[in-house]
Scaffold this motif. Structure first.
Motif, PDB file in Angstrom:
ATOM      1  N   ASN A 102      -3.526   0.074   6.741  1.00 28.63           N
ATOM      2  CA  ASN A 102      -4.742  -0.710   6.892  1.00 28.63           C
ATOM      3  C   ASN A 102      -5.834  -0.090   6.020  1.00 28.63           C
ATOM      4  O   ASN A 102      -5.970   1.129   5.963  1.00 28.63           O
ATOM      5  N   MET A 125       0.863  -1.183   0.000  1.00 24.78           N
ATOM      6  CA  MET A 125       0.000   0.000   0.000  1.00 24.78           C
ATOM      7  C   MET A 125       0.894   1.226   0.000  1.00 24.78           C
ATOM      8  O   MET A 125       1.987   1.207   0.571  1.00 24.78           O
ATOM      9  N   ALA A 168      -0.976  -9.913   4.109  1.00 26.63           N
ATOM     10  CA  ALA A 168      -0.044 -10.044   2.999  1.00 26.63           C
ATOM     11  C   ALA A 168       0.033 -11.493   2.537  1.00 26.63           C
ATOM     12  O   ALA A 168       0.167 -11.761   1.356  1.00 26.63           O
ATOM     13  N   ARG A 169      -0.044 -12.431   3.457  1.00 28.41           N
ATOM     14  CA  ARG A 169       0.122 -13.825   3.069  1.00 28.41           C
ATOM     15  C   ARG A 169      -0.954 -14.740   3.624  1.00 28.41           C
ATOM     16  O   ARG A 169      -0.843 -15.950   3.531  1.00 28.41           O
ATOM     17  N   TRP A 185      -7.894  -5.120   5.031  1.00 28.35           N
ATOM     18  CA  TRP A 185      -6.671  -5.377   4.269  1.00 28.35           C
ATOM     19  C   TRP A 185      -5.521  -4.748   5.044  1.00 28.35           C
ATOM     20  O   TRP A 185      -5.580  -3.568   5.410  1.00 28.35           O
ATOM     21  N   ASP A 186      -4.496  -5.519   5.257  1.00 25.89           N
ATOM     22  CA  ASP A 186      -3.469  -5.161   6.214  1.00 25.89           C
ATOM     23  C   ASP A 186      -2.079  -5.334   5.606  1.00 25.89           C
ATOM     24  O   ASP A 186      -1.783  -6.399   5.069  1.00 25.89           O
ATOM     25  N   ILE A 187      -1.241  -4.319   5.672  1.00 22.69           N
ATOM     26  CA  ILE A 187       0.164  -4.490   5.286  1.00 22.69           C
ATOM     27  C   ILE A 187       1.013  -3.994   6.455  1.00 22.69           C
ATOM     28  O   ILE A 187       0.978  -2.825   6.820  1.00 22.69           O
ATOM     29  N   PHE A 212       2.331   0.193   9.959  1.00 25.77           N
ATOM     30  CA  PHE A 212       1.438  -0.576   9.098  1.00 25.77           C
ATOM     31  C   PHE A 212       0.463   0.327   8.351  1.00 25.77           C
ATOM     32  O   PHE A 212       0.240   1.475   8.736  1.00 25.77           O
ATOM     33  N   ASP A 261       4.825  -3.949   8.533  1.00 27.71           N
ATOM     34  CA  ASP A 261       6.274  -4.086   8.381  1.00 27.71           C
ATOM     35  C   ASP A 261       6.744  -5.282   9.215  1.00 27.71           C
ATOM     36  O   ASP A 261       7.372  -5.134  10.259  1.00 27.71           O
ATOM     37  N   GLU A 262       6.420  -6.456   8.687  1.00 24.83           N
ATOM     38  CA  GLU A 262       6.691  -7.683   9.425  1.00 24.83           C
ATOM     39  C   GLU A 262       8.201  -7.936   9.541  1.00 24.83           C
ATOM     40  O   GLU A 262       8.674  -8.442  10.559  1.00 24.83           O
ATOM     41  N   LEU A 263       8.932  -7.559   8.490  1.00 29.58           N
ATOM     42  CA  LEU A 263      10.379  -7.747   8.529  1.00 29.58           C
ATOM     43  C   LEU A 263      10.987  -6.914   9.664  1.00 29.58           C
ATOM     44  O   LEU A 263      11.819  -7.406  10.435  1.00 29.58           O
ATOM     45  N   ILE A 318       4.477   0.719   2.333  1.00 24.62           N
ATOM     46  CA  ILE A 318       4.872  -0.535   2.971  1.00 24.62           C
ATOM     47  C   ILE A 318       4.462  -1.646   2.021  1.00 24.62           C
ATOM     48  O   ILE A 318       3.346  -1.634   1.491  1.00 24.62           O
TER      49      ILE A 318
END
Lengths: 149, 145
Positions: free
Chosen positions: B109, A112, B41-42, B122-124, B107, B126-128, A128
């Motif tokens: 959203n 996004m 994301a996954r 819908w969610d992205i 993040f 910064d998992e890394l 991100i």
């Protein structure tokens, strides 16, 4: 006034959609370059870029790394000078990417971004994307960091 | 008359307060539609039960949570926002033992709200960045021997 703002928002959605989808369709930085402000600020986790040249270099590094790459904007909302977009990227990893040599794997990841647009030019972008998912596909894995010896 | 944007803002604020300030799952779920769909994301799932499991999971990992909105935008039944999450990592997360460290990640959203309830999410994240704060790093996978 309200109508003008609405028109502006609709226009700005189109600008963002066109810029990122065409960048990949044409594999050419020029159309994007025309709408990036010289003093653009780009913010992503662990990455801050200031200035058009560096921003375009960063975009170019993706173009080099992914053959037949494609951005699909799935949804957008916009008010006045801001546009939120949700997209997915798909492409084949055929070139060096962040020191990872080509794996020839197909990758798909979600992202996004929020763009701030003044007079048709992008002056700020926050993004991100699922970098962890991408890295997994490129053959990297997470391990416990070793303590200093 | 309250605008739709203001109403939706209240739904989201109440949902997050119920989850993270009150840590009250049942209250949080009053803001979630039965047929909610989640798109991470996954991972992707449908239905309130699975959504409840996800909230329960997060509550078991993080406490003393603050969510700071950097920006948000409402259009019709949708909201997009950009925020940061800060919390204490006190419970196991996907096999990673608690570090008891304060972690912060950003993040994005997107939420779709219908009749005062979250219907799409819908969610992205910064998992890394989060994993790095958990003490993990990315390395080239070794080939099988």
């Amino acid at each position: 006034m309200a109508n003008t703002m609405e028109t502006q928002a609709v226009e700005n959605k189109k600008i963002v959609k066109k810029a990122f989808e065409e960048l990949w369709k044409k594999r050419d930085i020029e159309p994007l370059s025309a709408i990036i402000s010289d003093d653009i600020r780009y913010h992503a986790p662990g990455l801050d870029i200031v200035g058009k040249d560096k921003y375009l270099d960063y975009m170019q590094s993706f173009i080099h790394a992914f053959e037949n790459g494609k951005v699909t904007i799935e949804d957008q909302v916009a008010i006045e000078d801001k546009v939120y977009s949700r997209y997915y990227f798909s492409g084949k990893h055929t070139g060096n990417f962040k020191h990872i040599p080509a794996t020839n794997k197909m990758v798909i990841f979600e992202g996004m971004h929020l763009n701030l647009i003044i007079n048709g030019m992008i002056i700020k972008e926050w993004e991100i994307y699922d970098e962890l998912g991408l890295m997994h596909k490129l053959g990297l894995e997470l391990v416990q960091k070793e303590h200093m010896h | 008359m309250e605008t739709q944007a203001a109403k939706n803002k209240t739904v989201i604020t109440n949902f997050l307060d119920a989850t993270w300030k009150k840590r009250d799952l049942d209250l949080a779920l009053t803001y979630v539609a039965e047929d909610v769909s989640y798109y991470g994301a996954r991972n992707e799932f449908h239905g309130k039960d699975k959504y409840a499991d996800m909230i329960k999971g997060y509550l078991s990992v993080f406490k003393d949570v603050t969510i700071t909105f950097e920006d948000w935008m409402f259009e019709h039944n949708k909201v997009f926002f950009r925020a940061s999450f800060t919390g204490l990592h006190y419970g196991e997360f996907e096999g990673i033992p608690p570090t008891n460290k304060k972690v912060t990640f950003n993040f994005f959203n997107e939420l779709e709200i219908e009749d005062g309830k979250i219907k799409g999410d819908w969610d992205i994240v910064d998992e890394l960045g989060l994993m790095q704060q958990f003490g993990l790093e990315l390395v080239q996978k070794e080939h099988a021997h």
